[in-house]
Design a protein around this motif. Structure first.
Motif, PDB file in Angstrom:
ATOM      1  N   VAL A  30     -20.567 -48.016-115.288  1.00  0.00           N
ATOM      2  CA  VAL A  30     -20.800 -49.062-114.277  1.00  0.00           C
ATOM      3  C   VAL A  30     -22.286 -49.137-113.938  1.00  0.00           C
ATOM      4  CG1 VAL A  30     -20.427 -49.658-111.839  1.00  0.00           C
ATOM      5  CG2 VAL A  30     -18.474 -49.032-113.282  1.00  0.00           C
ATOM      6  N   ASP A  31     -22.905 -47.987-113.711  1.00  0.00           N
ATOM      7  CA  ASP A  31     -24.328 -47.969-113.354  1.00  0.00           C
ATOM      8  C   ASP A  31     -25.204 -48.529-114.465  1.00  0.00           C
ATOM      9  OD1 ASP A  31     -23.577 -46.887-110.948  1.00  0.00           O
ATOM     10  OD2 ASP A  31     -24.231 -44.845-111.417  1.00  0.00           O
ATOM     11  N   GLU A  32     -24.859 -48.252-115.718  1.00  0.00           N
ATOM     12  CA  GLU A  32     -25.619 -48.778-116.859  1.00  0.00           C
ATOM     13  C   GLU A  32     -25.490 -50.301-116.945  1.00  0.00           C
ATOM     14  OE1 GLU A  32     -27.959 -48.330-120.515  1.00  0.00           O
ATOM     15  OE2 GLU A  32     -27.711 -47.180-118.668  1.00  0.00           O
ATOM     16  N   ILE A  33     -24.284 -50.804-116.737  1.00  0.00           N
ATOM     17  CA  ILE A  33     -24.069 -52.252-116.765  1.00  0.00           C
ATOM     18  C   ILE A  33     -24.870 -52.925-115.652  1.00  0.00           C
ATOM     19  CG2 ILE A  33     -22.342 -54.071-116.388  1.00  0.00           C
ATOM     20  CD1 ILE A  33     -20.327 -52.143-117.827  1.00  0.00           C
ATOM     21  N   LYS A  34     -24.835 -52.341-114.453  1.00  0.00           N
ATOM     22  CA  LYS A  34     -25.618 -52.891-113.334  1.00  0.00           C
ATOM     23  C   LYS A  34     -27.108 -52.871-113.642  1.00  0.00           C
ATOM     24  CE  LYS A  34     -22.795 -51.496-109.363  1.00  0.00           C
ATOM     25  NZ  LYS A  34     -22.790 -50.607-108.185  1.00  0.00           N
ATOM     26  N   LYS A  35     -27.581 -51.739-114.141  1.00  0.00           N
ATOM     27  CA  LYS A  35     -29.015 -51.561-114.401  1.00  0.00           C
ATOM     28  C   LYS A  35     -29.563 -52.629-115.337  1.00  0.00           C
ATOM     29  CE  LYS A  35     -32.181 -48.161-116.405  1.00  0.00           C
ATOM     30  NZ  LYS A  35     -32.270 -46.808-116.991  1.00  0.00           N
ATOM     31  N   HIS A  36     -28.779 -52.973-116.363  1.00  0.00           N
ATOM     32  CA  HIS A  36     -29.258 -53.916-117.374  1.00  0.00           C
ATOM     33  C   HIS A  36     -28.687 -55.322-117.224  1.00  0.00           C
ATOM     34  CE1 HIS A  36     -31.411 -50.847-119.613  1.00  0.00           C
ATOM     35  NE2 HIS A  36     -30.370 -50.059-119.406  1.00  0.00           N
ATOM     36  N   GLY A  37     -27.791 -55.517-116.260  1.00  0.00           N
ATOM     37  CA  GLY A  37     -27.207 -56.840-116.048  1.00  0.00           C
ATOM     38  C   GLY A  37     -26.287 -57.286-117.172  1.00  0.00           C
ATOM     39  N   TYR A  38     -25.680 -56.336-117.885  1.00  0.00           N
ATOM     40  CA  TYR A  38     -24.795 -56.695-118.985  1.00  0.00           C
ATOM     41  C   TYR A  38     -23.617 -57.508-118.481  1.00  0.00           C
ATOM     42  CZ  TYR A  38     -27.264 -53.145-121.754  1.00  0.00           C
ATOM     43  OH  TYR A  38     -28.206 -52.414-122.409  1.00  0.00           O
ATOM     44  N   LEU A  39     -23.192 -58.447-119.302  1.00  0.00           N
ATOM     45  CA  LEU A  39     -22.043 -59.281-118.987  1.00  0.00           C
ATOM     46  C   LEU A  39     -21.330 -59.610-120.289  1.00  0.00           C
ATOM     47  CD1 LEU A  39     -20.356 -60.921-116.979  1.00  0.00           C
ATOM     48  CD2 LEU A  39     -21.972 -62.812-117.320  1.00  0.00           C
ATOM     49  N   PHE A  40     -20.219 -58.929-120.532  1.00  0.00           N
ATOM     50  CA  PHE A  40     -19.357 -59.239-121.667  1.00  0.00           C
ATOM     51  C   PHE A  40     -17.955 -58.763-121.329  1.00  0.00           C
ATOM     52  CE2 PHE A  40     -21.462 -55.231-122.561  1.00  0.00           C
ATOM     53  CZ  PHE A  40     -20.493 -54.403-123.109  1.00  0.00           C
TER      54      PHE A  40
END
Length: 189
Positions: A30-40
């Motif tokens: 979750v923190d990695e997705i937030k950090k980079h703004g990933y959306l898939f």
């Protein structure tokens, strides 16, 4: 655990072992997705070369489409019971933000390097209950976000402190109170 995402791969990368998703590893993703703004979506998680996270234990975390959609919803701050639904089967291609399929193997740590020590000042009641029952239940605290099996937690009250090894972790969401409860099973160090 000192979990970090060190790369992304395909679920069918059989060179990597799959590990179960714990609360601590979930929080790292979750923190990695937030950090980079990933959306898939969960679909891309299962079908694309960049969809499956690899943590610094050298293992991937393969999930169902729904399971990964829940992680994506949480990373985007959507915590309602069915928030995961819009992240299951595909995101508009123009809106996709994806990682590169790459694993930084230099960041893989041994199990002993991943272990973490936590310190927590608690009430007299929790201190004695932990010592007697080898279990504590409290509000899910931010400083315990990455606590996982094998970590050491030092509980202190007044001038007393006791070290425990974390035996198990359980987090439960109480919807009507809008909070999460953390139960940690302990064994003496």
């Amino acid at each position: 655990m000192k979990y970090k995402v060190i790369g992304w791969t395909h679920q069918e990368n059989y060179d990597l072992e799959n590990a179960p998703l714990t609360f601590a590893s979930r929080h790292a993703i979750v923190d990695e997705i937030k950090k980079h703004g990933y959306l898939f979506s969960g679909y891309e998680h299962q079908e694309y070369h960049y969809g499956c996270p690899v943590l610094n234990d050298g293992k991937k975390r393969m999930l169902s489409q729904r399971g990964f959609a829940g992680i994506m919803a949480e990373a985007h701050g959507e915590l309602e019971p069915y928030s995961y639904a819009k992240y299951m089967f595909g995101i508009n291609k123009e809106a996709l933000v994806t990682p590169k399929a790459f694993i930084d193997e230099t960041k893989i740590l041994t199990e002993s390097e991943l272990l973490e020590r936590f310190s927590l000042s608690v009430s007299q009641e929790i201190f004695y209950l932990a010592s007697e029952n080898k279990e504590i239940t409290l509000d899910d605290l931010e400083e315990l976000r990455y606590v996982d099996k094998g970590d050491v937690i030092t509980l202190s009250f007044g001038g007393s402190a006791v070290d425990f090894t974390v035996f198990d972790v359980d987090r439960r969401r109480i919807q009507k109170e809008n909070k999460t409860i953390l139960t940690i099973k302990l064994k003496n160090e």
